[in-house]
Design an enzyme around this catalytic site. Structure first.
Site, PDB file in Angstrom:
ATOM      1  N   PHE A 169      83.470  83.095  53.195  1.00  0.00           N
ATOM      2  CA  PHE A 169      84.550  84.055  53.415  1.00  0.00           C
ATOM      3  C   PHE A 169      84.020  85.142  54.337  1.00  0.00           C
ATOM      4  O   PHE A 169      83.031  85.805  54.013  1.00  0.00           O
ATOM      5  CB  PHE A 169      84.971  84.637  52.062  1.00  0.00           C
ATOM      6  CG  PHE A 169      86.135  85.584  52.112  1.00  0.00           C
ATOM      7  CD1 PHE A 169      87.415  85.119  52.352  1.00  0.00           C
ATOM      8  CD2 PHE A 169      85.961  86.941  51.873  1.00  0.00           C
ATOM      9  CE1 PHE A 169      88.500  85.977  52.367  1.00  0.00           C
ATOM     10  CE2 PHE A 169      87.035  87.810  51.878  1.00  0.00           C
ATOM     11  CZ  PHE A 169      88.308  87.334  52.130  1.00  0.00           C
ATOM     12  N   LEU A 183      85.000  88.418  55.975  1.00  0.00           N
ATOM     13  CA  LEU A 183      85.829  89.612  56.131  1.00  0.00           C
ATOM     14  C   LEU A 183      84.974  90.808  56.543  1.00  0.00           C
ATOM     15  O   LEU A 183      85.243  91.460  57.549  1.00  0.00           O
ATOM     16  CB  LEU A 183      86.580  89.915  54.828  1.00  0.00           C
ATOM     17  CG  LEU A 183      87.377  91.223  54.788  1.00  0.00           C
ATOM     18  CD1 LEU A 183      88.468  91.229  55.850  1.00  0.00           C
ATOM     19  CD2 LEU A 183      87.995  91.435  53.393  1.00  0.00           C
ATOM     20  N   GLU A 194      82.261  93.422  57.983  1.00  0.00           N
ATOM     21  CA  GLU A 194      81.543  93.577  59.241  1.00  0.00           C
ATOM     22  C   GLU A 194      80.569  94.741  59.090  1.00  0.00           C
ATOM     23  O   GLU A 194      80.643  95.485  58.104  1.00  0.00           O
ATOM     24  CB  GLU A 194      82.539  93.824  60.384  1.00  0.00           C
ATOM     25  CG  GLU A 194      83.482  92.654  60.609  1.00  0.00           C
ATOM     26  CD  GLU A 194      84.433  92.855  61.786  1.00  0.00           C
ATOM     27  OE1 GLU A 194      84.309  93.881  62.487  1.00  0.00           O
ATOM     28  OE2 GLU A 194      85.293  91.978  62.001  1.00  0.00           O
ATOM     29  N   ALA A 252      82.599  97.637  58.526  1.00  0.00           N
ATOM     30  CA  ALA A 252      83.802  97.435  57.714  1.00  0.00           C
ATOM     31  C   ALA A 252      83.448  96.726  56.410  1.00  0.00           C
ATOM     32  O   ALA A 252      83.412  95.507  56.351  1.00  0.00           O
ATOM     33  CB  ALA A 252      84.842  96.625  58.490  1.00  0.00           C
ATOM     34  N   ILE A 258      64.050  97.418  26.102  1.00  0.00           N
ATOM     35  CA  ILE A 258      63.615  96.726  24.885  1.00  0.00           C
ATOM     36  C   ILE A 258      62.300  95.992  25.130  1.00  0.00           C
ATOM     37  O   ILE A 258      61.418  95.956  24.268  1.00  0.00           O
ATOM     38  CB  ILE A 258      64.715  95.751  24.407  1.00  0.00           C
ATOM     39  CG1 ILE A 258      65.893  96.538  23.821  1.00  0.00           C
ATOM     40  CG2 ILE A 258      64.159  94.761  23.373  1.00  0.00           C
ATOM     41  CD1 ILE A 258      67.103  95.681  23.513  1.00  0.00           C
ATOM     42  N   GLY A 279      57.083  97.731  28.933  1.00  0.00           N
ATOM     43  CA  GLY A 279      56.371  97.440  30.178  1.00  0.00           C
ATOM     44  C   GLY A 279      56.522  95.998  30.596  1.00  0.00           C
ATOM     45  O   GLY A 279      56.543  95.687  31.800  1.00  0.00           O
ATOM     46  N   GLU A 339      82.555  91.843  46.681  1.00  0.00           N
ATOM     47  CA  GLU A 339      83.956  91.523  46.377  1.00  0.00           C
ATOM     48  C   GLU A 339      84.701  92.726  45.801  1.00  0.00           C
ATOM     49  O   GLU A 339      85.530  92.594  44.892  1.00  0.00           O
ATOM     50  CB  GLU A 339      84.050  90.287  45.468  1.00  0.00           C
ATOM     51  CG  GLU A 339      83.548  89.043  46.170  1.00  0.00           C
ATOM     52  CD  GLU A 339      84.139  87.749  45.666  1.00  0.00           C
ATOM     53  OE1 GLU A 339      85.279  87.759  45.172  1.00  0.00           O
ATOM     54  OE2 GLU A 339      83.445  86.718  45.783  1.00  0.00           O
ATOM     55  N   SER A 351      82.860  99.089  42.563  1.00  0.00           N
ATOM     56  CA  SER A 351      83.463  99.678  41.365  1.00  0.00           C
ATOM     57  C   SER A 351      84.453 100.772  41.741  1.00  0.00           C
ATOM     58  O   SER A 351      85.496 100.937  41.095  1.00  0.00           O
ATOM     59  CB  SER A 351      82.376 100.250  40.450  1.00  0.00           C
ATOM     60  OG  SER A 351      81.617  99.211  39.864  1.00  0.00           O
TER      61      SER A 351
END
Length: 381
Positions: free
Chosen positions: A123, A125, A127, A130, A338, A341, A364, A367
């Site tokens: 796909f 789209l 650039e 852009a 959790i 290191g 895609e 947020s």
């Protein structure tokens, strides 16, 4: 709405999980380190119908519903997000727009081999200038007899270099001072189309991402997808569908990080007992599990709405993509905490999950863009 999976959806989940854990997860670290494209794994997924899951059987696809697609992508991403994003892009922003806007001739020529997994899609789209400002394109297509001549550059192309079929957005004119953008199907063999650079990324490194350049690339008018000037409609409806894929991928990463954290916390001894017995760790696991399940349910709702409405899912897919991608990042951060290191070491998978998750809030639709879509949907009601 009941999200209990039906028999067919459970079968898809089970078969994809078995393949993903046996054939993808076992090689994920090796492929990540080498930035190796997972060709063999994709061939196996093609045999399972995963490269054309939501495409009808008459066009070479598996004919599954969107919920099945979502649970399959989650299982693939649980094994390796790099493989999942390749599958997602081919299904959602390459196969889907051809199914939705293509002529019968285009479907037979381009969609069938994509859905069968004989070819891969891309796909085009974004650039260099852009990204979120998707309409700020500079790539142009100029009419020349029975063809259009395309010149320009596309960036952040997933599958670039391995993709056979490209959905390309280009300016074809102006209408009342606004850019007229048209979608084209461009084949890999087109003279003037080449990979101009390969991105060396932080995560999802087995998925090749490139910049593509178009230099006097001649594309037949028969390869216009949809109508002249309808390109952004094609693009936005494709991305709307693609957000369900990225949400599913994000849930898979989060679940993998939770799985690793649970196991590590039960094995790791600190202060004379497994750290899973310490309340601080228990609270982290509780939040991680709850957030992951909430993300899963939002994603399944978006997928179910797609199956019900058979059109853009708007606010539902945006909410799923926003919450699931943010959750993947939060869960992976806690997973590293959790592990202490060890979580910062490449000897443990959680550092890979952390790197793979980071891009999910960006590609895609960031947020921030999802929040714009959601707020507009809320204010319109």
């Amino acid at each position: 709405m009941n999200f209990e999976l039906n028999e067919e959806q459970l079968m898809v989940k089970s078969s994809v999980r078995e393949f993903a854990q046996n054939e993808i997860a076992t090689r994920a670290r090796e492929y990540d380190e080498a930035e190796k494209f997972p060709k063999e794994q994709l061939e196996g997924l093609a045999e399972l119908g995963c490269l054309g899951m939501i495409i009808p059987e008459e066009y070479g696809g598996a004919g599954f519903d969107t919920v099945s697609y979502a649970v399959a992508l989650e299982e693939i991403a649980r094994a390796d997000a790099s493989v999942a994003v390749i599958v997602s892009v081919t299904n959602s922003v390459c196969c889907y727009p051809i199914l939705s806007y293509g002529t019968e001739e285009q479907k037979q020529k381009f969609l069938v081999p994509l859905a069968k997994g004989e070819k891969l899609g891309a796909f085009c789209l974004s650039e260099p200038q852009a990204g979120s400002d998707a309409t700020n394109l500079k790539t142009r297509a100029v009419e020349d007899g029975d063809n259009f001549i395309i010149n320009g550059t596309k960036s952040w192309v997933t599958n670039g270099g391995y993709s056979d079929t490209h959905i390309v957005m280009a300016i074809t004119g102006e209408n009342n001072g606004k850019k007229e953008i048209t979608a084209f199907i461009v084949e890999k063999e087109t003279e003037g189309l080449q990979v101009s650079s390969i991105e060396h990324k932080m995560g999802q490194r087995a998925s090749q991402t490139t910049e593509l350049s178009f230099t006097d690339a001649k594309v037949p008018k028969a390869n216009i997808l949809g109508k002249l000037g309808e390109g952004m409609r094609v693009a936005f409806s494709s991305l709307d569908n693609g957000r369900i894929g990225i949400a599913s991928l994000s849930v898979g990463i989060a679940q993998a990080a939770l799985d690793e954290s649970k196991k590590y916390s039960q094995d790791r001894i600190a202060f004379g007992r497994p750290i899973a017995e310490h309340q601080a760790i228990q609270f982290k696991l509780a939040d991680m599990a709850t957030q992951t399940e909430a993300a899963r349910l939002l994603t399944l709702r978006a997928a179910a709405m797609k199956d019900i409405n058979h059109k853009q899912t708007g606010i539902y897919s945006a909410q799923a993509k926003l919450f699931a991608s943010e959750t993947a990042n939060k869960v992976c951060t806690e997973a590293i905490q959790i592990h202490g290191g060890n979580g910062y070491s490449r000897h443990y998978n959680v550092e890979k999950y952390y790197r793979d998750a980071r891009i999910t809030t960006i590609y895609e639709g960031t947020s921030e863009m999802q929040r714009i879509i959601i707020s507009r949907g809320i204010l319109k009601d």
